[in-house]
Design a protein around this motif. Structure first.
Motif, PDB file in Angstrom:
ATOM      1  N   LYS A 135       0.850  -1.181   0.000  1.00 17.54           N
ATOM      2  CA  LYS A 135       0.000   0.000   0.000  1.00 17.54           C
ATOM      3  C   LYS A 135       0.888   1.234   0.000  1.00 17.54           C
ATOM      4  O   LYS A 135       1.950   1.237   0.620  1.00 17.54           O
ATOM      5  N   VAL A 151      -0.791   3.303  -9.546  1.00 23.83           N
ATOM      6  CA  VAL A 151      -2.086   3.084  -8.893  1.00 23.83           C
ATOM      7  C   VAL A 151      -2.645   1.702  -9.202  1.00 23.83           C
ATOM      8  O   VAL A 151      -3.258   1.049  -8.349  1.00 23.83           O
ATOM      9  N   PRO A 186      -2.753   0.358  -4.038  1.00 24.63           N
ATOM     10  CA  PRO A 186      -3.655   1.471  -3.730  1.00 24.63           C
ATOM     11  C   PRO A 186      -2.985   2.531  -2.859  1.00 24.63           C
ATOM     12  O   PRO A 186      -2.057   2.245  -2.105  1.00 24.63           O
ATOM     13  N   TYR A 187      -3.457   3.762  -2.984  1.00 24.72           N
ATOM     14  CA  TYR A 187      -3.058   4.829  -2.078  1.00 24.72           C
ATOM     15  C   TYR A 187      -4.080   4.884  -0.941  1.00 24.72           C
ATOM     16  O   TYR A 187      -5.281   4.927  -1.205  1.00 24.72           O
TER      17      TYR A 187
END
Length: 300
Positions: free
Chosen positions: A185, A198, A202-203
């Motif tokens: 992450k 992305v 995930p951010y």
């Protein structure tokens, strides 16, 4: 990407299978446990450290690894070289190859050059960091550190917090951790995110990032971001830094990592740098056996 399975180069970890990564990690265990500080396994071999970008820790770590293996070491600093006078990186590498070096460790700012170099020279090349692309030996020593803590990396969740946009460490960790079955992450301010990553990770918010098994901070250079969201280092710390208060919210087993050099009281509070959870100086120590394994593989 040139695969490790078919070449002696180590240009990056993207596309490298878990079996190859694990082979290096396993060999590093051998070198860490080796009873003598030095061996003659690479006696008569010449290795050039070609640093076209400043570095202290990485170059010393490689040099220590090379000398422990018994290799002859040539250190090349671009600041005092003819590269400053316009000689190309390719010509420099070819010159040293012509003089008889057996392998080259290269650190440089331009991206994409290393792959082209590797296709043109006959000696193995090891990437010590190229631009914002990759830093494979840093990621390998990170995996080694995690492996010593948790055993298998499969299923582990690793959060990487900070300037992902400019981080070669983040990219090499992403590719290698995913190959090893870990979950990655990212946590970064909008202007420090890498949109092209992305689809791979995930951010998440800082609160979610802190719930991971490994919390890895990245060095932040606010001057890189002219459109910066932060007026000061203190402001960055308040929103994205690992403060003592945030560390108290982590799971009991979570470890703290950082590729260094550390901006104390910016990305991590001073008192956390060497706390019980921190593995920052262990990472530096683990870099030597990892690089011994990489250099040995290139020259064996």
């Amino acid at each position: 990407m040139i695969q490790l399975a078919t070449e002696k180069h180590l240009l990056g970890l993207k596309g490298v299978p878990a079996s190859e990564i694990n082979a290096i990690l396993t060999r590093a265990v051998f070198w860490e446990q080796y009873p003598a500080k030095a061996t003659s396994i690479l006696q008569g071999k010449f290795v050039a450290n070609m640093f076209f970008e400043n570095s202290t820790r990485t170059r010393f770590s490689f040099e220590m690894a090379q000398k422990r293996l018994g290799a002859q070491v040539l250190n090349f600093a671009a600041a005092v070289s003819s590269v400053q006078k316009g000689e190309s990186i390719y010509d420099t590498v070819r010159t040293l190859e012509s003089m008889g070096i057996d392998a080259g460790v290269i650190r440089m700012k331009p991206e994409g050059v290393l792959q082209t170099l590797a296709e043109k020279v006959k000696i193995p090349l090891i990437n010590a960091g190229d631009g914002n692309n990759e830093h494979p030996t840093q990621a390998l020593l990170d995996f080694y550190t995690m492996k010593k803590q948790f055993g298998d990396l499969k299923g582990l969740t690793v959060s990487i917090i900070g300037d992902v946009k400019h981080s070669r460490v983040a990219r090499s960790n992403l590719w290698g951790l995913q190959a090893l079955g870990a979950n990655v992450k990212f946590c970064a301010p909008p202007n420090m995110q890498a949109p092209e990553l992305v689809e791979f990770a995930p951010y998440v918010s800082i609160e979610e990032a802190l719930l991971s098994d490994v919390v890895m901070l990245l060095r932040v250079q606010l001057e890189r971001h002219e459109d910066g969201l932060f007026n000061s280092a203190a402001e960055y710390r308040a929103q994205y830094g690992l403060t003592v208060e945030r560390a108290d919210k982590m799971q009991p087993h979570t470890i703290i990592m950082h590729p260094a050099p550390v901006n104390r009281n910016v990305e991590i509070d001073d008192e956390l740098v060497e706390c019980d959870r921190s593995r920052i100086f262990s990472q530096m120590a683990n870099g030597v056996p990892i690089r011994m394994a990489v250099i040995e593989r290139a020259l064996s």
